[in-house]
Enzyme design. Structure first.
Site, PDB file in Angstrom:
ATOM      1  N   CYS A 202     -65.811  35.176  31.124  1.00  0.00           N
ATOM      2  CA  CYS A 202     -65.257  34.143  31.978  1.00  0.00           C
ATOM      3  C   CYS A 202     -63.944  33.685  31.366  1.00  0.00           C
ATOM      4  O   CYS A 202     -63.927  33.141  30.277  1.00  0.00           O
ATOM      5  CB  CYS A 202     -66.232  32.971  32.089  1.00  0.00           C
ATOM      6  SG  CYS A 202     -65.559  31.591  32.999  1.00  0.00           S
TER       7      CYS A 202
ATOM      8  N   HIS B 237     -78.342  36.870  35.410  1.00  0.00           N
ATOM      9  CA  HIS B 237     -77.005  37.375  35.086  1.00  0.00           C
ATOM     10  C   HIS B 237     -76.697  36.975  33.642  1.00  0.00           C
ATOM     11  O   HIS B 237     -76.502  35.800  33.354  1.00  0.00           O
ATOM     12  CB  HIS B 237     -76.023  36.730  36.083  1.00  0.00           C
ATOM     13  CG  HIS B 237     -74.579  37.041  35.855  1.00  0.00           C
ATOM     14  ND1 HIS B 237     -73.882  37.891  36.666  1.00  0.00           N
ATOM     15  CD2 HIS B 237     -73.685  36.593  34.917  1.00  0.00           C
ATOM     16  CE1 HIS B 237     -72.611  37.959  36.252  1.00  0.00           C
ATOM     17  NE2 HIS B 237     -72.478  37.184  35.197  1.00  0.00           N
TER      18      HIS B 237
ATOM     19  N   ASN C 122     -70.290  40.976  29.797  1.00  0.00           N
ATOM     20  CA  ASN C 122     -71.611  41.075  30.426  1.00  0.00           C
ATOM     21  C   ASN C 122     -72.431  42.086  29.640  1.00  0.00           C
ATOM     22  O   ASN C 122     -71.892  42.958  28.966  1.00  0.00           O
ATOM     23  CB  ASN C 122     -71.488  41.641  31.847  1.00  0.00           C
ATOM     24  CG  ASN C 122     -70.882  40.685  32.830  1.00  0.00           C
ATOM     25  OD1 ASN C 122     -71.565  39.989  33.545  1.00  0.00           O
ATOM     26  ND2 ASN C 122     -69.566  40.630  32.857  1.00  0.00           N
TER      27      ASN C 122
ATOM     28  N   ARG D  88     -65.980  43.127  39.566  1.00  0.00           N
ATOM     29  CA  ARG D  88     -65.581  41.721  39.682  1.00  0.00           C
ATOM     30  C   ARG D  88     -65.619  41.035  38.305  1.00  0.00           C
ATOM     31  O   ARG D  88     -64.589  40.805  37.699  1.00  0.00           O
ATOM     32  CB  ARG D  88     -66.520  40.999  40.674  1.00  0.00           C
ATOM     33  CG  ARG D  88     -65.986  39.686  41.215  1.00  0.00           C
ATOM     34  CD  ARG D  88     -66.226  38.492  40.328  1.00  0.00           C
ATOM     35  NE  ARG D  88     -67.652  38.294  40.006  1.00  0.00           N
ATOM     36  CZ  ARG D  88     -68.089  37.444  39.089  1.00  0.00           C
ATOM     37  NH1 ARG D  88     -67.245  36.726  38.383  1.00  0.00           N
ATOM     38  NH2 ARG D  88     -69.384  37.317  38.849  1.00  0.00           N
ATOM     39  N   ASP D  89     -66.804  40.775  37.797  1.00  0.00           N
ATOM     40  CA  ASP D  89     -66.923  40.024  36.546  1.00  0.00           C
ATOM     41  C   ASP D  89     -66.316  40.805  35.390  1.00  0.00           C
ATOM     42  O   ASP D  89     -65.698  40.237  34.488  1.00  0.00           O
ATOM     43  CB  ASP D  89     -68.417  39.759  36.260  1.00  0.00           C
ATOM     44  CG  ASP D  89     -68.636  38.499  35.457  1.00  0.00           C
ATOM     45  OD1 ASP D  89     -67.647  37.832  35.111  1.00  0.00           O
ATOM     46  OD2 ASP D  89     -69.803  38.182  35.147  1.00  0.00           O
TER      47      ASP D  89
ATOM     48  N   HIS E  16     -74.653  37.494  29.848  1.00  0.00           N
ATOM     49  CA  HIS E  16     -73.555  38.006  29.024  1.00  0.00           C
ATOM     50  C   HIS E  16     -74.101  38.211  27.613  1.00  0.00           C
ATOM     51  O   HIS E  16     -74.951  37.459  27.162  1.00  0.00           O
ATOM     52  CB  HIS E  16     -72.389  37.009  29.029  1.00  0.00           C
ATOM     53  CG  HIS E  16     -71.618  37.024  30.309  1.00  0.00           C
ATOM     54  ND1 HIS E  16     -70.307  37.394  30.396  1.00  0.00           N
ATOM     55  CD2 HIS E  16     -71.999  36.738  31.583  1.00  0.00           C
ATOM     56  CE1 HIS E  16     -69.899  37.332  31.647  1.00  0.00           C
ATOM     57  NE2 HIS E  16     -70.917  36.928  32.402  1.00  0.00           N
TER      58      HIS E  16
HETATM   59 ZN    ZN Z   1     -70.638  36.532  34.464  1.00  0.00          ZN
END
Ligand code: ZN
Length: 313
Positions: free
Chosen positions: A242, A209, A251, A17-18, A211
């Site tokens: 993002c 979470h 990430n 996803r990310d 990055h």
């Molecule tokens: Zn993220």
């Protein structure tokens, strides 16, 4: 005084996803499925498989329904997907995904830039998401984005973060993530905010979470562990970012985080070798170098045969 390291941590792979949502090249459905199945087979207990959002907003995730329907489930693995509204929750359920994640930005400006809605407007929409999810036996998790800083507003006060957390717990959520969406966190800040979050919301299962935009992600993970947090997201090969946050890059790489845990004697239940092989494959698929120390330098364990060879020679 001895440091209080956890015996084990819970690892969540967010690459599908990310990681992929910021790649210009869209991976085929088959490759996305291979990625999801691969990390689950490597022992990853939680996989964020994609997002059910508007395909115009995130074209990379337009095929999440098909991916979600087709990948082979591994018993005991939790598969979750990001959603932004009721439509997303309905799509998740229809594709057999029973856990969704809602993201609320702690920053007004970021929420506006990201979803063109104020946090208050988003929360209104979340109520129906949670109601629908719970009525259908689904679980809901939450994330507070820009928790450690916002590219438009700078640092967000800890009071504002706790207020955002309270809004999420008021919805009935018991699992929340503090997300460093744009890589602005530092270890001291993480320690302080994570400690505060745990003491103000002891009933919440907290995730972190990070990055690695400014090279502080693993230091931040370490600070989070010292504050008592044991759940961490990361993305294979260090992909991700993002698309709406200017300058945001990847990430923290899953293999870097898992390697650090292995070296520290902290259990993850994940097979590092399998993850490195997958990360290498993924890097090939996206077709450009990514921010992964382990893919560049190999693991500590890789050095042992080198040392032996040097002695012989
Ligand atoms: Zn993220």
């Amino acid at each position: 005084m001895s440091m209080q390291w956890p015996e084990k941590v819970v690892f969540c792979e967010v690459g599908p996803r990310d990681g992929l949502q910021n790649e210009p090249e869209v991976l085929s459905v088959d490759r996305k499925i291979a990625l999801i199945e691969g990390v689950a087979e490597a022992g990853v207990p939680i996989v964020e498989i994609g997002s059910f959002v508007h395909p115009r907003a995130v074209p990379q995730m337009a095929d999440t329904d098909e991916v979600a329907r087709r990948f082979r489930r591994v018993e005991g693995v939790e598969y979750r997907a990001l959603v932004a509204n009721l439509k997303g929750v309905e799509r998740a359920l229809a594709s057999g995904i029973t856990k969704v994640k809602l993201t609320l930005s702690a920053s007004e400006s970021h929420a506006k830039a990201n979803l063109n809605k104020t946090p208050a407007e988003l929360l209104e929409g979340f109520k129906e998401c949670v109601a629908f999810a719970h009525a259908n036996g689904m679980e809901v998790s939450g994330a507070i984005s820009t928790a450690f800083g916002c590219p438009f507003e700078g640092k967000i006060s800890s009071g504002k973060i706790m207020e955002t957390a309270a809004r999420m717990t008021d919805l009935g959520l018991t699992e929340l993530s503090l997300s460093d969406t744009t890589g602005m966190a530092n270890p001291r800040q993480v320690y302080d905010l994570a400690s505060m979050a745990r003491s103000e919301f002891p009933e919440v299962s907290w995730f972190l979470h990070f990055h690695n935009t400014r090279g502080m992600a693993l230091a931040n993970v370490t600070a989070g562990m010292l504050a008592g947090i044991i759940r961490f997201d990361a993305s294979l090969a260090g992909l991700g970012g993002c698309p709406f946050a200017p300058g945001a890059s990847g990430n923290v790489a899953s293999e870097d985080l898992l390697h650090m845990m292995d070296e520290m004697g902290i259990e993850t239940g994940v097979d590092l070798k399998k993850m490195i092989a997958l990360a290498r494959q993924l890097q090939e698929w996206v077709g450009h170098p990514t921010d992964s120390s382990i893919l560049r330098a190999g693991t500590n364990a890789d050095l042992v045969p080198l040392t032996a060879a040097r002695k012989q020679g």
